[in-house]
Design an enzyme around this catalytic site. Structure first.
Site, PDB file in Angstrom:
ATOM      1  N   ASP A  24       0.685  -0.818  -0.400  1.00  0.00           N
ATOM      2  CA  ASP A  24      -0.177   0.490  -0.161  1.00  0.00           C
ATOM      3  C   ASP A  24       0.906   1.190   0.011  1.00  0.00           C
ATOM      4  O   ASP A  24       1.989   1.540   0.779  1.00  0.00           O
ATOM      5  CB  ASP A  24      -0.834  -0.069   1.607  1.00  0.00           C
ATOM      6  CG  ASP A  24      -1.642   0.891   1.147  1.00  0.00           C
ATOM      7  OD1 ASP A  24      -2.462   1.310   0.229  1.00  0.00           O
ATOM      8  OD2 ASP A  24      -2.542   1.182   1.749  1.00  0.00           O
ATOM      9  N   THR A  70     -11.111  -7.323  -5.107  1.00  0.00           N
ATOM     10  CA  THR A  70     -12.636  -6.770  -5.727  1.00  0.00           C
ATOM     11  C   THR A  70     -12.356  -5.122  -5.204  1.00  0.00           C
ATOM     12  O   THR A  70     -13.169  -4.087  -6.428  1.00  0.00           O
ATOM     13  CB  THR A  70     -13.029  -7.685  -5.375  1.00  0.00           C
ATOM     14  OG1 THR A  70     -12.815  -9.100  -4.986  1.00  0.00           O
ATOM     15  CG2 THR A  70     -14.505  -7.236  -5.594  1.00  0.00           C
ATOM     16  N   ASN A  72     -10.540  -2.413  -5.294  1.00  0.00           N
ATOM     17  CA  ASN A  72     -10.244  -1.516  -6.374  1.00  0.00           C
ATOM     18  C   ASN A  72     -10.863  -0.648  -7.852  1.00  0.00           C
ATOM     19  O   ASN A  72     -10.188   0.451  -8.243  1.00  0.00           O
ATOM     20  CB  ASN A  72      -8.702  -1.709  -6.123  1.00  0.00           C
ATOM     21  CG  ASN A  72      -7.656  -1.751  -5.295  1.00  0.00           C
ATOM     22  OD1 ASN A  72      -7.265  -2.741  -5.050  1.00  0.00           O
ATOM     23  ND2 ASN A  72      -8.263  -0.799  -3.950  1.00  0.00           N
ATOM     24  N   ARG A 192       1.833  -5.070   6.005  1.00  0.00           N
ATOM     25  CA  ARG A 192       1.372  -3.590   5.721  1.00  0.00           C
ATOM     26  C   ARG A 192       2.139  -2.224   5.623  1.00  0.00           C
ATOM     27  O   ARG A 192       2.405  -2.017   6.321  1.00  0.00           O
ATOM     28  CB  ARG A 192      -0.340  -3.894   5.986  1.00  0.00           C
ATOM     29  CG  ARG A 192      -0.585  -2.041   5.189  1.00  0.00           C
ATOM     30  CD  ARG A 192      -2.459  -1.989   5.091  1.00  0.00           C
ATOM     31  NE  ARG A 192      -2.972  -1.283   4.559  1.00  0.00           N
ATOM     32  CZ  ARG A 192      -3.993  -1.172   3.942  1.00  0.00           C
ATOM     33  NH1 ARG A 192      -5.136  -2.373   4.625  1.00  0.00           N
ATOM     34  NH2 ARG A 192      -4.085  -0.653   2.990  1.00  0.00           N
ATOM     35  N   SER A 200      -8.381  -4.745   4.906  1.00  0.00           N
ATOM     36  CA  SER A 200      -8.221  -4.211   3.939  1.00  0.00           C
ATOM     37  C   SER A 200      -8.961  -5.881   3.093  1.00  0.00           C
ATOM     38  O   SER A 200      -8.677  -5.703   1.207  1.00  0.00           O
ATOM     39  CB  SER A 200      -8.044  -3.613   2.466  1.00  0.00           C
ATOM     40  OG  SER A 200      -7.605  -2.066   3.351  1.00  0.00           O
TER      41      SER A 200
HETATM   42  C1  IPE Z   1      -5.338  -2.995  -0.691  1.00  0.00           C
HETATM   43  O1  IPE Z   1      -5.008  -1.431  -0.041  1.00  0.00           O
HETATM   44  C2  IPE Z   1      -5.301  -3.509  -1.653  1.00  0.00           C
HETATM   45  C3  IPE Z   1      -3.918  -3.645  -2.092  1.00  0.00           C
HETATM   46  C4  IPE Z   1      -3.009  -3.520  -1.848  1.00  0.00           C
HETATM   47  C5  IPE Z   1      -3.979  -4.185  -3.716  1.00  0.00           C
HETATM   48  P1  IPE Z   1      -6.076   0.014  -0.576  1.00  0.00           P
HETATM   49  O2  IPE Z   1      -5.905   0.929  -0.796  1.00  0.00           O
HETATM   50  O3  IPE Z   1      -7.575  -0.767  -1.608  1.00  0.00           O
HETATM   51  O4  IPE Z   1      -7.098  -0.643   1.114  1.00  0.00           O
HETATM   52  P2  IPE Z   1      -7.984   0.865   1.735  1.00  0.00           P
HETATM   53  O5  IPE Z   1      -8.729   1.202   0.464  1.00  0.00           O
HETATM   54  O6  IPE Z   1      -6.822   2.191   1.977  1.00  0.00           O
HETATM   55  O7  IPE Z   1      -8.530  -0.266   2.751  1.00  0.00           O
HETATM   56  C1  IPE Z   2      -1.635   0.344  -3.599  1.00  0.00           C
HETATM   57  O1  IPE Z   2      -0.934   1.644  -3.892  1.00  0.00           O
HETATM   58  C2  IPE Z   2      -1.827  -0.466  -4.399  1.00  0.00           C
HETATM   59  C3  IPE Z   2      -3.533  -0.643  -5.079  1.00  0.00           C
HETATM   60  C4  IPE Z   2      -4.170  -1.155  -4.016  1.00  0.00           C
HETATM   61  C5  IPE Z   2      -3.471  -1.368  -6.623  1.00  0.00           C
HETATM   62  P1  IPE Z   2      -2.398   2.769  -3.985  1.00  0.00           P
HETATM   63  O2  IPE Z   2      -3.076   3.126  -4.601  1.00  0.00           O
HETATM   64  O3  IPE Z   2      -3.297   1.958  -2.581  1.00  0.00           O
HETATM   65  O4  IPE Z   2      -1.508   3.512  -2.717  1.00  0.00           O
HETATM   66  P2  IPE Z   2      -2.142   4.704  -1.621  1.00  0.00           P
HETATM   67  O5  IPE Z   2      -2.758   4.496  -0.467  1.00  0.00           O
HETATM   68  O6  IPE Z   2      -3.670   5.758  -1.431  1.00  0.00           O
HETATM   69  O7  IPE Z   2      -1.266   5.626  -1.847  1.00  0.00           O
HETATM   70 MG    MG Z   3      -3.824   2.376  -0.892  1.00  0.00          MG
END
Ligand code: IPE
Ligand code: IPE
Ligand code: MG
Length: 249
Positions: A24, A70, A72, A192, A200
Site C-alpha cells: 500500500d 475487488t 479497487n 502492510r 482491507s
Molecule cells: C489494499 O489497498 C489493496 C491492495 C494493496 C491491492 P487499498 O489501498 O485498496 O486499501 P484501503 O482502501 O486503504 O483499505
Molecule cells: C496500493 O497503493 C496499490 C493498489 C491498491 C493497486 P495505493 O494505490 O492504494 O496507494 P495509496 O494508498 O492511495 O497511497
Molecule cells: Mg491504498
C-alpha cells in the site's frame, strides 16, 4: 546497519514459509513527489521485483502479494486502466526474472474477470514458470477474502447437493481447501506498508494466527533492508496459538 549485517540476523531455521504483503501507498508516494498516481504504481513494481527476488534467495517458499482488490474496481476508470496495462507490461517483462530466480507464478482471485489481455498474459506466465521450485509468487488479483469465502461456500454447497459430501463432514479442512488459497500454507507473517492498520478484505480466514507487521514506509520505498527488518521482528515474537508461554518453551 548494512544489508549483509541485517541479513545475518535472520535465523534461517525460523524463516516464515509464507509471507503475505499488502502493498500500500503507491498513490501517496507519488503525491508527495507531485507525480501522477500511476507513476507510484510503476515504482511499486520495482519493489515487487526486489522483494520477490529477496524472498526467494532467503528461502521463503510462498510470497503472496495483494495486487488488486475487488474493491479497487471502484477507483477512477483511468487509474484502473493504467493498473491493468501495467500488469500486462510487467508480467511480460518479468517472466525472465521469475525464470532466473526459479520462481513459479500463481494467482488467487477471480482472474477470469480481468481484461482478456491481462488474463492471457497471466496464463502464459503461469504456464512458463509452472515447473519452477524455489518459491511460489502468488498475486492476489481481483481478489477479496469475502469473495473467496462466498465462492468456497457455493462449491461446498454444490458438493452437498451432488451427494459427494454430507453437511456434517464440513470442517475447517474442507473450507480451507475450497478457498483459492486451498493449496497454500497459512501465512505466518503479514506485512502492510504505508502506515494503515487494516486488513482491507485480504486473507481473512487464512490470517487467523498470522503475525502482523506494519510500517510507515510507502510500498515504492520498501526495500530489502525493510524486508529483512520485518522478518527479524517476526522472529522475535512468541507464537502461542492459544497456549501459555510456559507450554511453548
Ligand atoms: C489494499 O489497498 C489493496 C491492495 C494493496 C491491492 P487499498 O489501498 O485498496 O486499501 P484501503 O482502501 O486503504 O483499505
Ligand atoms: C496500493 O497503493 C496499490 C493498489 C491498491 C493497486 P495505493 O494505490 O492504494 O496507494 P495509496 O494508498 O492511495 O497511497
Ligand atoms: Mg491504498
Amino acid at each position: 546497519m548494512s544489508n549483509p549485517e541485517l541479513r545475518n540476523q535472520i535465523d534461517p531455521d525460523k524463516l516464515p514459509r509464507h509471507i503475505a504483503i499488502i502493498m500500500d501507498g503507491n498513490g501517496r508516494w507519488a503525491k508527495k513527489r507531485a507525480l501522477p498516481r500511476v507513476i507510484g504504481h510503476e515504482y511499486g513494481v520495482k519493489s515487487v521485483r526486489t522483494i520477490a527476488e529477496s524472498a526467494a534467495k532467503l528461502g521463503v517458499k510462498f510470497l503472496t502479494l495483494y495486487t488488486f482488490s475487488t474493491e479497487n474496481w471502484n477507483r477512477p476508470a483511468l487509474e484502473v486502466k493504467a493498473i491493468m496495462a501495467l500488469l500486462v507490461k510487467t508480467i511480460r517483462k518479468e517472466v525472465a526474472t521469475l525464470q532466473k530466480n526459479n520462481i513459479r507464478l500463481r494467482t488467487i482471485g477471480n482472474i477470469k474477470a480481468l481484461p482478456i489481455d491481462a488474463y492471457n498474459e497471466l496464463q502464459e506466465a503461469m504456464a512458463l514458470t509452472a515447473n519452477n521450485t524455489a518459491m511460489d509468487l502468488v498475486l492476489a488479483l481481483n481478489y477479496s477474502a469475502r469473495w473467496d469465502i462466498v465462492q468456497a461456500t457455493q462449491s461446498i454447497a454444490e458438493q452437498v447437493k451432488q451427494g459427494v459430501l454430507n453437511s456434517d463432514q464440513i470442517n475447517e479442512t474442507v473450507i480451507s481447501q475450497a478457498l483459492n488459497t486451498g493449496n497454500l500454507p497459512e501465512p505466518e507473517l503479514l506485512i502492510r506498508t504505508s502506515g494503515e492498520f487494516r486488513i482491507s478484505n485480504f486473507l481473512l480466514w487464512e490470517m487467523a494466527y498470522s503475525e502482523f507487521y506494519f510500517t510507515d514506509m510507502y510500498w515504492p520505498e520498501f526495500d530489502e533492508e525493510a524486508f529483512y527488518k520485518a522478518i527479524i521482528d517476526y522472529q522475535k515474537r512468541e507464537r502461542r496459538f492459544g497456549k501459555t508461554s510456559e507450554q511453548i518453551a
